[in-house]
Design an enzyme around this catalytic site. Structure first.
Site, mmCIF file in Angstrom:
data_model
loop_
_atom_site.group_PDB
_atom_site.id
_atom_site.type_symbol
_atom_site.label_atom_id
_atom_site.label_comp_id
_atom_site.label_asym_id
_atom_site.label_seq_id
_atom_site.Cartn_x
_atom_site.Cartn_y
_atom_site.Cartn_z
ATOM 1 N N GLY A 163 37.307 54.956 1.898
ATOM 2 C CA GLY A 163 37.140 55.990 0.325
ATOM 3 C C GLY A 163 37.167 54.755 -0.731
ATOM 4 O O GLY A 163 36.874 55.258 -1.764
ATOM 5 N N GLY A 164 35.699 54.076 0.191
ATOM 6 C CA GLY A 164 35.500 53.070 -1.496
ATOM 7 C C GLY A 164 36.058 52.008 -1.677
ATOM 8 O O GLY A 164 35.401 51.405 -2.760
ATOM 9 N N LYS A 236 32.815 61.060 -2.233
ATOM 10 C CA LYS A 236 32.652 62.193 -1.839
ATOM 11 C C LYS A 236 32.857 63.266 -2.912
ATOM 12 O O LYS A 236 34.463 63.820 -3.362
ATOM 13 C CB LYS A 236 32.713 62.946 -0.612
ATOM 14 C CG LYS A 236 32.324 62.489 0.659
ATOM 15 C CD LYS A 236 32.791 62.442 2.061
ATOM 16 C CE LYS A 236 32.145 61.506 2.744
ATOM 17 N NZ LYS A 236 33.082 61.585 3.959
ATOM 18 N N ARG A 291 41.342 60.570 11.765
ATOM 19 C CA ARG A 291 42.410 61.927 11.166
ATOM 20 C C ARG A 291 41.765 62.817 11.025
ATOM 21 O O ARG A 291 40.523 63.147 10.588
ATOM 22 C CB ARG A 291 42.939 61.279 9.521
ATOM 23 C CG ARG A 291 41.811 60.831 9.213
ATOM 24 C CD ARG A 291 41.717 60.260 6.850
ATOM 25 N NE ARG A 291 40.785 59.744 6.932
ATOM 26 C CZ ARG A 291 40.209 59.722 6.250
ATOM 27 N NH1 ARG A 291 40.107 61.628 6.079
ATOM 28 N NH2 ARG A 291 39.638 59.026 5.677
ATOM 29 N N VAL A 294 39.250 65.039 4.641
ATOM 30 C CA VAL A 294 39.253 65.880 3.252
ATOM 31 C C VAL A 294 38.396 67.451 3.395
ATOM 32 O O VAL A 294 38.723 68.300 3.597
ATOM 33 C CB VAL A 294 38.806 65.460 2.461
ATOM 34 C CG1 VAL A 294 38.666 66.618 0.712
ATOM 35 C CG2 VAL A 294 39.917 64.771 1.539
#
Lengths: 501, 170
Positions: A163-164, A236, A291, A294
């Site tokens: 996630g950055g 994103k 998983r 999003v």
């Protein structure tokens, strides 16, 4: 499997609860004190409080989530994304408690979660990886040596990252020191592990990822790609499927590589293999997200599958269905992430209470959200409020539909990314499909400075002038105040309030 | 009734009559209606209707008009208010303020990257603010000297809290 504890919040919790109900399963929500009145709590069959607002004491606390599973009699736990979704320790603890973890094995999570270990495995499975170090670097001096070797710009990446967070692009040696410090401190705080490794920063690649599904009886398939290059600081913002830049040959090679990647860790469940794609068709493994993603709805719309229901079925031991194995792509889908970030204030997070909400609808429009009127948007959690997803027979139809849907959306109470999406949907480069992961960095500011149309300014001016005129007229209509409480009847007060509106 | 309406760089004079408004010397029929119990209004003007959210206040005085997801701060002054504004401007010479850098969002002051007395240039990192687990560096927008650091590291701040005072370089 009958009762599923949904160990998450916001839009994904609601999404999973809906899938449970569609599958005929009961869904148990968990909530922190900040989420007591959130939509996911109301949608579930039962809900368990797991602690105060800070995530570390609630959604990230393995013992409290496990206690909630026990207390509610759940026989399965769905982690959603974020929080504990990629914690091998959590997956292990759930299984040890005799409860089904809706996701891959702890071993698979661990192999892919440790980025350097994943890179090693991919090399062994003939999946191309970005040039750089396989092991974490010891200190900033070693990072400098490696960087000098492979050439700037480089990326510093947290070994435990995602996630950055704990990731920094370094343009030159001058910035290495401060970037190294920030990457390690962010990584330590977010993942409890400050190790970082070095990767060459590819020149303007696209971010293209492959959706994979694997059941427990040996089928591993992929459901095509998602193009996710519209990002800001590795987060994103917009995703679409199919990817405008992908030819069938590259798509097939990428899909096969993704299946190999999943099989190399005996993956089960749904997962995503992320690649960086260069204009010449070369692609490199970035990471695998073990998983639900999003942006999974864009795949759902073009393949007509329900990935969360697939997760539940796979976890229950069912083989992939024939319809899923034979699913073919149809049309085009686009997703815009509606976040509580203000594009006109450097995308910084905004806070407030949702006072009014009008949601887009109509053919080809899907709204996955975790907010309602009255929702308090604070700083405890991720700023994602909702996802707006559209489908169209062609990309052009989907684009027009997204513009229409964005125009229908009204959120009052907190600044959101909505106006930025509207500008992107009208931008020539995006409309042509010619963009890469630097799009927002290079084009974003100019887009945000797009002057408003003169007609829109005229309407804003007239609306404000009329509102002020109505307010002053209402003030003049008010009878003189005698200061006598006896005259202040409820009717009079109501009438005055009306006049002031 | 005449109003001067300012949106960003635009300042427009609007005259309002019974069922019309006059702008750019042209009279056009226009009406603004309240919709239901929410803040939504319909503006009907020049043959089309636009849904808008028109509310008083916000983080500034005046009105906020939200259309297509973007909120515009709008200032509306009647003639008397315009006169008062003019008088105030004439009596007040020097520009106030000075270089106060304010928190652009609520968050936690993680660490300072400058000290009092230090010279800074455009783009110099001043302070790192953490919000939603992301570290955001607040940078100087011009050349100057750090006069006073107003908030210690480790403090949670609201949006708009003054963080540091930057003075002109001597």
């Amino acid at each position: 499997m009958q009762r599923v504890l949904v160990a998450n919040r916001g839009e994904i919790a609601l999404r999973v609860i809906r899938a449970c109900h569609d599958e005929g399963l009961e869904a148990i929500a968990v909530f922190s004190d900040a989420d007591r009145h959130s939509p996911h709590v109301g949608a579930a069959d039962d809900a368990v409080r797991i602690g105060p607002a800070p995530a570390a004491e609630s959604y990230l606390n393995i013992q409290r989530v496990l206690a909630a599973a026990r207390a509610s009699g759940a026989d399965a736990v769905h982690p959603g994304y974020g929080f504990l979704a990629e914690s091998a320790e959590f997956a292990e603890a759930v299984e040890a408690a005799g409860v089904t973890f809706v996701g891959p094995s702890a071993d698979a999570i661990r192999s892919m979660g440790e980025k350097t270990e994943a890179r090693r495995r991919m090399q062994q499975s003939d999946v191309p990886v970005v040039p750089g170090t396989i092991d974490p670097v010891a200190d900033v001096r070693e990072a400098a040596r490696v960087a000098a070797d492979i050439g700037y710009p480089i990326l510093l990446k947290a070994v435990a990252g995602g996630g950055g967070k704990g990731m920094r692009k370094v343009e030159s040696e001058d910035d290495l020191d401060s970037s190294f410090q920030r990457a390690t401190s962010e990584a330590l705080k977010a993942f409890g592990n400050g190790d970082v490794y070095v990767e060459r920063c590819l020149h303007r690649p696209r971010h293209v990822e492959i959706q994979v599904l694997a059941d427990q009886v040996g089928h591993t398939i992929h459901l095509g790609e998602r193009e996710c290059s519209i990002q800001r600081r590795y987060q994103k913002l917009i995703e679409e499927a199919p990817a405008p830049a992908l030819d069938d040959d590259t798509r097939a090679r990428m899909g096969e590589a993704a299946v190999r990647a999943a099989e190399s860790v005996d993956y089960t469940g749904v997962g995503t293999v992320e690649f960086l794609l260069l204009p010449d068709g070369q692609f490199y493994f970035l990471e695998m997200n073990t998983r639900i993603q999003v942006e999974h709805p864009v795949t759902e719309l073009v393949y007509r599958v329900d990935l969360v229901r697939e997760q539940l079925r796979i976890a229950a031991g069912q083989p992939l269905g024939e319809a899923t194995m034979a699913a073919e792509r149809d049309g085009h889908a686009i997703e815009c992430r509606i976040t509580s970030e203000d594009p006109f204030n450097a995308f910084l997070p905004d806070t407030g209470v949702i006072r009014y909400l009008q949601v887009p609808a109509g053919p080809g429009v899907r709204w996955d959200s975790g907010i309602a009127v009255g929702s308090e948007i604070g700083l405890h959690y991720d700023p994602l409020l909702a996802k707006l997803i559209v489908w169209g027979e062609t990309r052009a139809v989907a684009l027009a539909r997204m513009r229409r849907a964005l125009d229908e959306l009204t959120i009052v109470g907190v600044a959101t990314s909505q106006p930025f999406h509207r500008l992107v949907m009208a931008d020539e480069a995006f409309v042509q499909g010619s963009y890469d992961i630097e799009y927002v960095e290079r084009r974003g500011e100019a887009l945000l400075e797009t002057p408003a149309e003169p007609d829109q300014i005229r309407r804003i001016v007239v609306a404000a002038a009329l509102a002020e005129h109505q307010r002053q007229a209402a003030l003049r209509r008010r009878p003189p105040n005698h200061g006598d409480a006896a005259h202040q009847t409820a009717w009079l007060q109501a009438a005055r309030r009306d006049g002031l509106r | 009734m005449k109003y001067t309406v300012s949106v960003g760089p635009h300042a427009v004079e609007v005259e309002i009559g019974q069922h019309w408004v006059k702008l750019d010397g042209q009279e056009v029929p226009a009406r603004l209606e309240t919709v239901g119990v929410g803040p939504l209004r319909y503006l009907t003007m020049e043959g089309s209707t636009t849904p808008m959210v028109v509310e008083q206040g916000g983080e500034h005085e005046g009105w906020t008009v939200q259309v297509a997801g973007r909120a515009w701060p709008v200032e509306v002054l009647d003639e008397r208010a315009m006169q008062l504004r003019e008088m105030a401007r004439r009596s007040d010479g020097a520009p106030g303020g000075g270089g106060l850098v304010k928190a652009p969002m609520p968050g936690l002051v993680l660490r300072w990257e400058v000290e009092e007395g230090q010279s800074v240039g455009r783009g110099t990192g001043l302070v790192v603010l953490e919000a939603m687990k992301m570290e955001n560096e607040i940078r100087a927008v011009g050349v100057g000297v750090v006069r006073r650091i107003l908030v210690a590291a480790g403090t949670a701040v609201e949006k708009g809290t003054p963080l540091v005072e930057i003075g002109p370089s001597s």
